[in-house]
Design a protein around this motif. Structure first.
Motif, short mmCIF file in Angstrom:
data_model
loop_
_atom_site.label_atom_id
_atom_site.label_comp_id
_atom_site.label_asym_id
_atom_site.label_seq_id
_atom_site.Cartn_x
_atom_site.Cartn_y
_atom_site.Cartn_z
N GLY A 115 64.13 4.12 -12.74
CA GLY A 115 65.23 4.17 -13.70
C GLY A 115 65.22 2.93 -14.57
N GLY A 116 65.78 3.05 -15.77
CA GLY A 116 65.87 1.90 -16.67
C GLY A 116 64.50 1.38 -17.06
N ALA A 117 64.45 0.10 -17.39
CA ALA A 117 63.19 -0.52 -17.82
C ALA A 117 62.45 -1.08 -16.62
N GLN A 118 62.11 -0.20 -15.69
CA GLN A 118 61.48 -0.63 -14.45
C GLN A 118 60.05 -0.10 -14.34
N THR A 119 59.20 -0.88 -13.68
CA THR A 119 57.84 -0.45 -13.38
C THR A 119 57.83 0.20 -11.99
N ARG A 120 56.66 0.67 -11.58
CA ARG A 120 56.59 1.48 -10.36
C ARG A 120 57.02 0.77 -9.07
N PRO A 121 56.94 -0.58 -8.95
CA PRO A 121 57.48 -1.19 -7.72
C PRO A 121 58.99 -1.01 -7.57
N GLY A 122 59.67 -0.76 -8.69
CA GLY A 122 61.11 -0.58 -8.66
C GLY A 122 61.86 -1.90 -8.77
N SER A 123 63.15 -1.79 -9.02
CA SER A 123 63.99 -2.97 -9.13
C SER A 123 64.02 -3.71 -7.80
N HIS A 124 63.75 -5.02 -7.84
CA HIS A 124 63.67 -5.85 -6.63
C HIS A 124 62.67 -5.27 -5.64
N ARG A 125 61.63 -4.61 -6.17
CA ARG A 125 60.55 -4.03 -5.36
C ARG A 125 61.08 -2.96 -4.40
N MET A 126 62.17 -2.32 -4.77
CA MET A 126 62.78 -1.34 -3.88
C MET A 126 61.85 -0.18 -3.57
N GLN A 127 61.18 0.36 -4.60
CA GLN A 127 60.31 1.52 -4.37
C GLN A 127 59.08 1.14 -3.55
N GLN A 128 58.57 -0.05 -3.79
CA GLN A 128 57.42 -0.51 -3.01
C GLN A 128 57.80 -0.68 -1.53
N GLN A 129 58.96 -1.25 -1.29
CA GLN A 129 59.42 -1.42 0.08
C GLN A 129 59.76 -0.07 0.72
N LEU A 130 60.30 0.83 -0.06
CA LEU A 130 60.61 2.16 0.45
C LEU A 130 59.33 2.91 0.82
N ALA A 131 58.28 2.75 0.00
CA ALA A 131 57.00 3.39 0.30
C ALA A 131 56.43 2.88 1.62
N SER A 132 56.55 1.58 1.86
CA SER A 132 56.06 1.01 3.11
C SER A 132 56.85 1.53 4.30
N PHE A 133 58.15 1.63 4.14
CA PHE A 133 59.01 2.17 5.21
C PHE A 133 58.66 3.63 5.50
N LEU A 134 58.48 4.42 4.46
CA LEU A 134 58.15 5.84 4.65
C LEU A 134 56.80 6.00 5.35
N LEU A 135 55.86 5.13 5.00
CA LEU A 135 54.54 5.21 5.64
C LEU A 135 54.64 4.98 7.14
N GLN A 136 55.53 4.12 7.55
CA GLN A 136 55.74 3.90 8.98
C GLN A 136 56.20 5.18 9.68
N GLN A 137 56.81 6.08 8.91
CA GLN A 137 57.26 7.37 9.45
C GLN A 137 56.25 8.48 9.15
N GLN A 138 55.08 8.09 8.63
CA GLN A 138 54.01 9.02 8.27
C GLN A 138 54.41 9.97 7.13
N ILE A 139 55.28 9.47 6.25
CA ILE A 139 55.69 10.24 5.07
C ILE A 139 54.99 9.65 3.85
N SER A 140 54.30 10.49 3.11
CA SER A 140 53.57 10.06 1.92
C SER A 140 54.52 9.77 0.76
N SER A 141 54.04 9.00 -0.21
CA SER A 141 54.86 8.71 -1.39
C SER A 141 53.97 8.46 -2.59
N LEU A 142 54.53 8.69 -3.76
CA LEU A 142 53.86 8.42 -5.03
C LEU A 142 54.85 7.75 -5.95
#
Length: 296
Positions: free
Chosen positions: A39-66
């Motif tokens: 959302g907004g003027a954000q790159t793929r890591p997300g605001s405060h790296r939220m999406q990047q951290q969320l991707a790492s968390f999901l991977l721990q649950q064996q859930i893929s992300s893009l």
């Protein structure tokens, strides 16, 4: 217990109206994957790296992300545009993801702020998405902004010790604040009678603008028949505007949305859940909902 090696993120080339962009795909073993829409003027890591951290968390649950960049941001070509154009590009992103990762049977779309709004504005994407995760969707219009400022912002200020300390020290302008309050109060009353007509208007996706998009958004949301998680930060004006908009909908329209939407509050969180404990709360909300709606 032996720790299994984590798969390396894969770079996924994406074409958006002929403009080159990149996605980062992180592969888990689940047949469910999360497509993250910034959302907004954000790159793929997300605001405060939220999406990047969320991707790492999901991977721990064996859930893929893009996660990916819209044109004009990060590694993507082109010039920045608004979420109305982003909504149109989402069809190409989903098509690319489905073609590149055919083993994924269910794509769930995650969006923050106007990224969530962009998802709701694309009917083709909604028909393809197995579910939606909406974090503090952008739902601002004149009437609900004014009402939320009166109900939430100014009430919050009155309950704030910081406000009273500034007032006692002479560092605030109470008359100016009072003037602003009455301006919002009058605007809320003036625009209130127009609200029902705007909410019940038919969705015209060909004429969407950043000022005129809510009828289409609400129409699409009420017609969506698959699971939705609506996560609202407790300390965020945008989240309160969304809650206000939904609360003021006609009863039948609200019932249609409620039938498939699980609403959760993130206590004390700001707009981007930038605090570690709030991000953790969001992560576990997502995981519990995914396990309930998409059991493996």
């Amino acid at each position: 217990m032996t720790n299994l090696p984590q798969p390396k993120p894969q770079v996924l080339p994406i074409q958006l109206s002929g403009l080159h962009s990149l996605g980062i795909y992180v592969a888990g073993s689940s047949e469910v994957a999360i497509l993250m829409v910034s959302g907004g003027a954000q790159t793929r890591p997300g605001s405060h790296r939220m999406q990047q951290q969320l991707a790492s968390f999901l991977l721990q649950q064996q859930i893929s992300s893009l996660r990916f960049d819209f044109p004009g941001y990060g590694d993507a070509e082109g010039q920045p545009t608004d979420f109305i154009q982003h909504a149109k590009w989402l069809s190409e992103v989903v098509a690319t993801a489905q073609q590149a990762q055919p083993q994924i049977k269910q794509w769930v779309l995650f969006g923050l702020c106007d990224g969530a709004s962009a998802i709701l504005l694309n009917q083709q994407v909604l028909s393809q998405a197995a579910g939606l995760i909406l974090l503090n969707p952008w739902c601002r219009a004149a009437h609900n902004h004014a009402r939320t400022m009166v109900r939430f912002y100014y009430w919050q200020r009155l309950c704030s010790s910081e406000f009273w300390l500034k007032l006692l020290r002479g560092h605030s302008k109470p008359l100016h604040s009072l003037q602003q309050f009455f301006q919002f109060w009058r605007q809320a009353r003036i625009t209130d009678h127009r609200k029902s007509n705007a909410q019940q208007a038919k969705a015209d996706t060909s004429q969407l603008t950043t000022e005129q998009f809510l009828p289409a958004l609400i129409h699409n949301w009420s017609q969506y028949q698959k699971p939705v998680l609506l996560a609202l930060s407790d300390n965020d004006l945008t989240a309160q505007e969304c809650a206000s908009l939904l609360a003021d909908l006609p009863k039948r329209q609200r019932q249609k949305i409620d039938a498939h939407t699980t609403t959760e509050s993130i206590s004390g969180a700001n707009h981007t859940c930038s605090d570690a404990k709030h991000l953790l709360q969001l992560q576990h909300l997502l995981l519990d909902w995914l396990r309930q709606k998409f059991p493996s």
